[in-house]
Motif scaffolding. Structure first.
Motif, PDB file in Angstrom:
ATOM      1  N   VAL A  78       0.757  -1.198   0.238  1.00  0.00           N
ATOM      2  CA  VAL A  78       0.186  -0.144   0.165  1.00  0.00           C
ATOM      3  C   VAL A  78       0.789   1.271   0.075  1.00  0.00           C
ATOM      4  O   VAL A  78       0.567   2.098  -0.869  1.00  0.00           O
ATOM      5  CB  VAL A  78      -0.929  -0.139   1.318  1.00  0.00           C
ATOM      6  CG1 VAL A  78      -1.591   1.504   1.181  1.00  0.00           C
ATOM      7  CG2 VAL A  78      -1.886  -1.135   1.204  1.00  0.00           C
ATOM      8  N   ALA A  79       2.017   1.188   0.958  1.00  0.00           N
ATOM      9  CA  ALA A  79       2.660   2.539   1.126  1.00  0.00           C
ATOM     10  C   ALA A  79       3.480   2.838  -0.279  1.00  0.00           C
ATOM     11  O   ALA A  79       3.644   3.757  -0.674  1.00  0.00           O
ATOM     12  CB  ALA A  79       3.692   2.370   2.033  1.00  0.00           C
ATOM     13  N   ARG A  80       4.148   1.464  -0.929  1.00  0.00           N
ATOM     14  CA  ARG A  80       4.565   1.715  -2.144  1.00  0.00           C
ATOM     15  C   ARG A  80       3.717   2.489  -3.132  1.00  0.00           C
ATOM     16  O   ARG A  80       3.999   3.425  -4.024  1.00  0.00           O
ATOM     17  CB  ARG A  80       5.155   0.374  -2.655  1.00  0.00           C
ATOM     18  CG  ARG A  80       5.698   0.424  -4.126  1.00  0.00           C
ATOM     19  CD  ARG A  80       7.071   1.121  -4.125  1.00  0.00           C
ATOM     20  NE  ARG A  80       8.018   0.943  -3.113  1.00  0.00           N
ATOM     21  CZ  ARG A  80       8.887  -0.019  -3.012  1.00  0.00           C
ATOM     22  NH1 ARG A  80       9.007  -0.749  -4.528  1.00  0.00           N
ATOM     23  NH2 ARG A  80       9.676  -0.366  -2.244  1.00  0.00           N
ATOM     24  N   ALA A  81       2.353   1.930  -3.280  1.00  0.00           N
ATOM     25  CA  ALA A  81       1.314   2.490  -4.095  1.00  0.00           C
ATOM     26  C   ALA A  81       1.274   4.039  -4.037  1.00  0.00           C
ATOM     27  O   ALA A  81       0.781   4.557  -4.963  1.00  0.00           O
ATOM     28  CB  ALA A  81       0.167   1.664  -4.159  1.00  0.00           C
ATOM     29  N   TRP A  82       1.257   4.323  -2.731  1.00  0.00           N
ATOM     30  CA  TRP A  82       0.867   5.944  -2.398  1.00  0.00           C
ATOM     31  C   TRP A  82       1.966   6.637  -3.061  1.00  0.00           C
ATOM     32  O   TRP A  82       1.759   7.938  -2.962  1.00  0.00           O
ATOM     33  CB  TRP A  82       0.959   5.797  -1.032  1.00  0.00           C
ATOM     34  CG  TRP A  82      -0.465   5.414  -0.421  1.00  0.00           C
ATOM     35  CD1 TRP A  82      -1.843   5.085  -1.220  1.00  0.00           C
ATOM     36  CD2 TRP A  82      -0.959   5.079   0.798  1.00  0.00           C
ATOM     37  NE1 TRP A  82      -2.807   4.593  -0.224  1.00  0.00           N
ATOM     38  CE2 TRP A  82      -2.281   4.756   1.208  1.00  0.00           C
ATOM     39  CE3 TRP A  82      -0.170   5.181   2.210  1.00  0.00           C
ATOM     40  CZ2 TRP A  82      -2.959   4.305   2.297  1.00  0.00           C
ATOM     41  CZ3 TRP A  82      -0.706   4.848   3.301  1.00  0.00           C
ATOM     42  CH2 TRP A  82      -2.249   4.525   3.291  1.00  0.00           C
ATOM     43  N   THR A  83       3.254   6.220  -2.983  1.00  0.00           N
ATOM     44  CA  THR A  83       4.507   7.038  -3.240  1.00  0.00           C
ATOM     45  C   THR A  83       4.695   6.780  -4.473  1.00  0.00           C
ATOM     46  O   THR A  83       5.583   7.577  -5.013  1.00  0.00           O
ATOM     47  CB  THR A  83       5.191   6.479  -2.300  1.00  0.00           C
ATOM     48  OG1 THR A  83       5.895   5.309  -2.235  1.00  0.00           O
ATOM     49  CG2 THR A  83       5.062   7.045  -0.606  1.00  0.00           C
ATOM     50  N   ASP A  84       4.624   5.662  -5.473  1.00  0.00           N
ATOM     51  CA  ASP A  84       5.121   5.303  -6.611  1.00  0.00           C
ATOM     52  C   ASP A  84       4.050   5.225  -7.696  1.00  0.00           C
ATOM     53  O   ASP A  84       3.295   4.335  -7.744  1.00  0.00           O
ATOM     54  CB  ASP A  84       5.934   4.156  -6.623  1.00  0.00           C
ATOM     55  CG  ASP A  84       6.790   3.940  -7.936  1.00  0.00           C
ATOM     56  OD1 ASP A  84       6.451   4.313  -8.993  1.00  0.00           O
ATOM     57  OD2 ASP A  84       7.835   3.234  -7.683  1.00  0.00           O
ATOM     58  N   VAL A  85       3.745   6.270  -8.418  1.00  0.00           N
ATOM     59  CA  VAL A  85       2.650   6.179  -9.462  1.00  0.00           C
ATOM     60  C   VAL A  85       2.630   4.960 -10.359  1.00  0.00           C
ATOM     61  O   VAL A  85       1.765   4.389 -10.697  1.00  0.00           O
ATOM     62  CB  VAL A  85       2.311   7.482 -10.110  1.00  0.00           C
ATOM     63  CG1 VAL A  85       1.372   7.431 -11.250  1.00  0.00           C
ATOM     64  CG2 VAL A  85       2.177   8.543  -9.289  1.00  0.00           C
ATOM     65  N   ALA A  86       3.899   4.850 -11.073  1.00  0.00           N
ATOM     66  CA  ALA A  86       4.011   3.758 -11.831  1.00  0.00           C
ATOM     67  C   ALA A  86       3.862   2.297 -11.269  1.00  0.00           C
ATOM     68  O   ALA A  86       3.245   1.369 -11.923  1.00  0.00           O
ATOM     69  CB  ALA A  86       5.727   3.719 -12.191  1.00  0.00           C
ATOM     70  N   TYR A  87       4.260   2.246  -9.964  1.00  0.00           N
ATOM     71  CA  TYR A  87       4.052   1.121  -9.007  1.00  0.00           C
ATOM     72  C   TYR A  87       2.582   0.823  -9.123  1.00  0.00           C
ATOM     73  O   TYR A  87       1.969  -0.432  -9.252  1.00  0.00           O
ATOM     74  CB  TYR A  87       4.752   0.881  -7.955  1.00  0.00           C
ATOM     75  CG  TYR A  87       4.417  -0.450  -6.992  1.00  0.00           C
ATOM     76  CD1 TYR A  87       5.013  -1.281  -7.403  1.00  0.00           C
ATOM     77  CD2 TYR A  87       3.486  -0.228  -6.017  1.00  0.00           C
ATOM     78  CE1 TYR A  87       4.609  -2.806  -6.697  1.00  0.00           C
ATOM     79  CE2 TYR A  87       3.369  -1.519  -5.407  1.00  0.00           C
ATOM     80  CZ  TYR A  87       3.819  -2.549  -5.809  1.00  0.00           C
ATOM     81  OH  TYR A  87       3.524  -3.892  -5.224  1.00  0.00           O
ATOM     82  N   LYS A  88       1.616   1.778  -8.626  1.00  0.00           N
ATOM     83  CA  LYS A  88       0.270   1.644  -8.558  1.00  0.00           C
ATOM     84  C   LYS A  88      -0.279   1.280  -9.641  1.00  0.00           C
ATOM     85  O   LYS A  88      -1.147   0.453  -9.781  1.00  0.00           O
ATOM     86  CB  LYS A  88      -0.175   3.087  -7.785  1.00  0.00           C
ATOM     87  CG  LYS A  88      -1.587   2.898  -7.758  1.00  0.00           C
ATOM     88  CD  LYS A  88      -2.252   4.411  -7.331  1.00  0.00           C
ATOM     89  CE  LYS A  88      -3.876   4.265  -7.310  1.00  0.00           C
ATOM     90  NZ  LYS A  88      -4.478   5.451  -6.899  1.00  0.00           N
TER      91      LYS A  88
END
Length: 203
Positions: free
Chosen positions: A62-72
């Motif tokens: 979740v935290a990665r998706a919140w901070t990395d648009v490409a990852y989300k």
């Protein structure tokens, strides 16, 4: 509907073990004594579920998706592969779908048939998730169930219920809390709860 609480202020070290804990210890001792179970293997299993799988893994996703648009974007398109990028994969997590909360939508996950649950990102399912009342009422009265967990949703927020199965398991991507723009990924992960990733809570 009962769910887990942190019993702060209680000295658990002074509490006598409960009946179930005593039974487990007795069974473990017997199996070890008979040579049917290796204590080191038991320790490895416990370590695996305490430190390698569990809600902390989902919180990292979740935290990665919140901070990395490409990852989300990858997460929403192919959750299984995107989650595996962070090292979380395996049984009970082979066919993942992530559903996103937004200001107008709240998602809730249930398994109406049994207790299908994404172990690699959420660990072992809580007792209430497997209970018949949750499994039936989450579909019939999702707002009421969520309210019992302390979250009352305004009428204008649509509630969508997702039924996990052996083929597909769901993870809720909560909305990022307001005022967290300056936080690191680690700090953001600490804000994410298991219940928020199931949908019984709204961050």
């Amino acid at each position: 509907m009962a769910h887990d609480h942190d019993d702060q202020g209680h000295d658990h070290g002074q509490e006598p073990p409960g009946e179930m804990e005593l039974r487990v210890k007795a069974l473990e001792s017997l199996l070890v004594e008979k040579g049917l179970v290796d204590p080191a293997a038991l320790d490895a299993i416990v370590d695996h579920f305490e430190h390698r799988v569990g809600p902390r893994n989902g919180a990292r996703v979740v935290a990665r998706a919140w901070t990395d648009v490409a990852y989300k974007s990858r997460l929403m398109a192919d959750a299984t592969s995107a989650i595996a990028e962070l090292g979380y994969s395996g049984g009970q997590g082979d066919h993942m779908v992530v559903v996103e909360n937004d200001p107008g939508v709240h998602n809730l996950v249930v398994c109406t048939l049994c207790s299908c649950y994404p172990w690699p990102v959420l660990g072992l399912p809580p007792v209430w998730y497997k209970s018949a009342p949750y499994r039936s009422r989450a579909v019939i009265d999702p707002r009421g169930v969520i309210a019992e967990f302390g979250t009352r949703l305004p009428d204008e927020i649509e509630v969508r219920v997702w039924d996990s199965t052996a083929e597909i398991r769901y993870l809720v991507l909560p909305e990022r809390p307001a005022g967290t723009e300056g936080l690191t990924e680690d700090a953001l992960a600490a804000l994410v709860t298991r219940d928020g990733m199931i949908g019984t809570a709204r961050l």
